[in-house]
Design a protein around this motif. Structure first.
Motif, PDB file in Angstrom:
ATOM      1  N   TYR A 155      -8.549   2.253  -3.323  1.00 55.09           N
ATOM      2  CA  TYR A 155      -7.542   1.658  -4.037  1.00 55.09           C
ATOM      3  C   TYR A 155      -6.172   1.204  -2.918  1.00 55.09           C
ATOM      4  CZ  TYR A 155      -9.837   2.233  -8.052  1.00 55.09           C
ATOM      5  OH  TYR A 155     -11.127   1.925  -9.259  1.00 55.09           O
ATOM      6  N   SER A 156      -5.789   2.074  -2.424  1.00 54.87           N
ATOM      7  CA  SER A 156      -4.894   1.744  -1.518  1.00 54.87           C
ATOM      8  C   SER A 156      -5.337   1.481  -0.626  1.00 54.87           C
ATOM      9  CB  SER A 156      -4.533   3.554  -1.012  1.00 54.87           C
ATOM     10  OG  SER A 156      -3.935   4.442  -2.228  1.00 54.87           O
ATOM     11  N   ASP A 157      -6.404   1.529   0.354  1.00 55.33           N
ATOM     12  CA  ASP A 157      -6.950   0.749   1.190  1.00 55.33           C
ATOM     13  C   ASP A 157      -6.767  -1.126   0.826  1.00 55.33           C
ATOM     14  OD1 ASP A 157      -7.018   1.860   3.669  1.00 55.33           O
ATOM     15  OD2 ASP A 157      -8.928   1.891   3.597  1.00 55.33           O
TER      16      ASP A 157
ATOM     17  N   SER B 248     -12.033  -5.577  -4.588  1.00 59.18           N
ATOM     18  CA  SER B 248     -12.296  -5.649  -3.605  1.00 59.18           C
ATOM     19  C   SER B 248     -13.195  -7.172  -3.717  1.00 59.18           C
ATOM     20  CB  SER B 248     -14.122  -4.937  -3.239  1.00 59.18           C
ATOM     21  OG  SER B 248     -13.946  -3.763  -3.399  1.00 59.18           O
TER      22      SER B 248
ATOM     23  N   GLU C 120      -5.663  -2.389  -1.538  1.00 58.70           N
ATOM     24  CA  GLU C 120      -4.130  -3.328  -1.927  1.00 58.70           C
ATOM     25  C   GLU C 120      -3.644  -3.395  -0.704  1.00 58.70           C
ATOM     26  OE1 GLU C 120      -1.018  -4.458  -4.791  1.00 58.70           O
ATOM     27  OE2 GLU C 120      -2.815  -3.200  -5.234  1.00 58.70           O
ATOM     28  N   LYS C 121      -3.822  -2.209   0.322  1.00 57.77           N
ATOM     29  CA  LYS C 121      -2.791  -2.827   1.508  1.00 57.77           C
ATOM     30  C   LYS C 121      -3.586  -4.732   2.578  1.00 57.77           C
ATOM     31  CE  LYS C 121      -2.831   1.099   2.796  1.00 57.77           C
ATOM     32  NZ  LYS C 121      -2.794   2.565   4.068  1.00 57.77           N
ATOM     33  N   THR C 122      -4.903  -4.684   2.230  1.00 57.18           N
ATOM     34  CA  THR C 122      -4.895  -5.877   3.043  1.00 57.18           C
ATOM     35  C   THR C 122      -5.135  -6.846   2.416  1.00 57.18           C
ATOM     36  OG1 THR C 122      -7.111  -3.433   3.489  1.00 57.18           O
ATOM     37  CG2 THR C 122      -8.014  -5.745   3.478  1.00 57.18           C
TER      38      THR C 122
ATOM     39  N   LEU D 117     -12.775   9.327   0.309  1.00 54.24           N
ATOM     40  CA  LEU D 117     -11.848  10.258  -0.329  1.00 54.24           C
ATOM     41  C   LEU D 117     -11.988  11.973   0.020  1.00 54.24           C
ATOM     42  CD1 LEU D 117     -10.181   9.449  -3.437  1.00 54.24           C
ATOM     43  CD2 LEU D 117      -9.139   9.716  -1.259  1.00 54.24           C
TER      44      LEU D 117
ATOM     45  N   ALA E 285      -9.923   8.196   3.218  1.00 51.67           N
ATOM     46  CA  ALA E 285      -9.120   7.110   3.027  1.00 51.67           C
ATOM     47  C   ALA E 285      -9.446   6.984   1.591  1.00 51.67           C
ATOM     48  CB  ALA E 285      -9.211   5.615   3.664  1.00 51.67           C
ATOM     49  N   ASP E 286      -8.574   5.929   0.734  1.00 53.88           N
ATOM     50  CA  ASP E 286      -8.576   5.950  -0.857  1.00 53.88           C
ATOM     51  C   ASP E 286      -8.711   4.776  -0.955  1.00 53.88           C
ATOM     52  OD1 ASP E 286      -8.138   5.929  -3.119  1.00 53.88           O
ATOM     53  OD2 ASP E 286      -6.371   5.229  -3.878  1.00 53.88           O
TER      54      ASP E 286
ATOM     55  N   LYS F  66      -9.627  -9.464  -1.640  1.00 58.99           N
ATOM     56  CA  LYS F  66      -9.449  -8.859  -0.715  1.00 58.99           C
ATOM     57  C   LYS F  66      -9.918  -9.542   0.696  1.00 58.99           C
ATOM     58  CE  LYS F  66      -6.153  -6.897  -2.369  1.00 58.99           C
ATOM     59  NZ  LYS F  66      -5.194  -6.780  -2.031  1.00 58.99           N
TER      60      LYS F  66
END
Length: 453
Positions: free
Chosen positions: A166-168, A211, A170-172, A119, A163-164, A214
């Protein structure tokens, strides 16, 4: 207040990288090696206040723990650190990558195989510059020229970005590569869908489990985590959860994260598997039973029942035992201090130890769990910072044997291998091997448990 002050260090690295083409490599080598090994963490402590570092979870991986981490990395086509900080774990991964025909080729390759996010823009810029310096150092050692300017080189490292995590994550879905992790160690509220705990939990527990879930089947997961996740009773369900996702290959104790961070850590490595139910933790988490009996076979072990700043002063006036009373004494009678208390009390004889307990010997060279025999005839109210062990037979002799066991180097070594948090738990104390004869045997010191940190 933010981490913007760290940009000053990033600017220094940029100047260093820009000057590499103009200076002979022997002149620059030492400064570059410093930038790659520990300097980033040192400058973080100098430039960013501790309150900000704690709030941001910004504690960079030092060169020593990074070297241990690198040993666990296996060959992979890609590496991702979703909370990369100044890029230490990415440097470890880049050290495993082949060089291209030129430095430009190498940076172009790393831009495709290395992925990182943070971040803080100042950290991301520093991570890119350190990767540039690592590529330059490796090519210089090979005798190659630097054929790319700093701006172009940093642009090639497009996988390292703001990049965040958690967001990264979540999208993976099914990341194909090795996931690297040294997450923040602070506390957060457990997510609403958390199945293994509630309330305030370690942020490292939350992000490591997320993590691990993912990465694709068979992909490697390597993380530096606080020891409370390995040894704390509260994280038993987290351990089962991580094992349902990751086939553990190693759980390696490291010790204190660095000289400035009072947290012990361990290194976990394994590979993603198809999820399965795990009833019991793997034998890798801690040393297995080494004797036929443990302390809980002989003693009832419990925590003192008085929470002094919360429990009302009501009920009978009783002797009140607190941790400070124990000192380094082998035996004491009921303390003169008194307190009104209506809850459960303890009748002597019993053995008391402090719950607060750092790994290694205490001041004065005393054992980590050195016990004190408490005698007398009155019931005693005991503070909850003390663990009480009462012989099931009421035997004073067994209490003295217990003090020998707790004071032995073998027990201190066992405890340091079993739990490296700053406190002892009832579960751990109950599991201490019960071998009073060995504790009295001077020759047994040569057979102590060996612990590699």
């Amino acid at each position: 207040m933010t981490t913007d002050s760290y940009l000053g260090y990033s600017d220094r690295l940029h100047r260093l990288a820009s000057d590499l083409s103009a200076k002979p490599w022997p002149v620059s080598r030492g400064e570059v090696q410093s930038a790659l090994n520990g300097q980033a963490a040192e400058q973080l402590r100098v430039l960013v206040p501790r309150t900000v570092r704690r709030a941001e979870g910004a504690f960079f991986t030092g060169s020593h723990v990074r070297a241990r981490f690198e040993e666990l990395l296996e060959d992979a086509t890609a590496f991702w650190d979703p909370a990369c900080g100044a890029g230490d774990l990415l440097l470890a991964a880049a050290g495993k990558q082949d060089l291209g025909a030129s430095m430009r080729d190498t940076l172009d390759l790393w831009g495709k195989t290395l992925r990182g996010g943070d971040l803080q823009p100042s950290f991301v810029r520093t991570a890119r510059l350190r990767l540039f310096l690592l590529a330059a150092a490796r090519h210089k050692e090979r005798g190659d020229p630097i054929d790319v300017d700093v701006a172009s080189g940093l642009e090639l490292l497009k996988g390292i970005r703001v990049a965040d995590a958690y967001s990264d994550l979540e999208k993976t879905r099914s990341y194909s590569g090795t996931l690297l992790l040294n997450p923040p160690f602070g506390s957060v509220q457990a997510p609403a869908d958390c199945s293994w705990a509630g309330g305030s939990v370690s942020q490292a527990a939350v992000i490591s489990l997320m993590s691990a879930s993912k990465i694709g089947l068979g992909q490697q997961f390597v993380a530096i985590l606080p020891d409370v996740l390995r040894s704390g009773s509260r994280y038993a369900r987290w351990r089962s959860s991580i094992e349902s996702i990751i086939d553990l290959r190693s759980v390696n104790l490291y010790g204190q994260f660095d000289d400035h961070t009072d947290v012990d850590v361990f290194l976990l490595a394994g590979r993603r598997r198809r999820q399965r139910h795990v009833r019991e933790p793997s034998a890798l988490w801690w040393p297995q039973r080494t004797s036929a009996s443990t302390i809980e076979d002989i003693f009832k072990v419990s925590v003192g029942t008085v929470v002094d700043n919360r429990d009302p002063h009501a009920g009978p006036k009783l002797p009140f035992l607190i941790a400070r009373d124990l000192g380094d004494l082998k035996e004491i009678q009921a303390p003169d201090r008194t307190r009104q208390f209506a809850g459960r009390t303890f009748k002597p004889p019993f053995v008391a130890i402090r719950r607060t307990s750092r790994p290694g010997l205490r001041s004065g060279g005393n054992a980590r769990a050195a016990g004190t025999l408490v005698t007398g005839t009155q019931d005693i109210a005991v503070d909850n910072h003390i663990i009480v062990m009462k012989s099931q037979s009421g035997s004073v002799d067994e209490c003295n044997q217990l003090i020998d066991v707790l004071s032995s180097p073998k027990t201190s070594a066992w405890l340091d291998n079993r739990i490296r948090c700053r406190h002892l738990t009832v579960g751990v104390v109950r599991s201490i091997p019960w071998s009073p004869k060995a504790a009295r045997d001077e020759d047994s010191v040569a057979q102590e448990l060996s612990v590699d940190y």
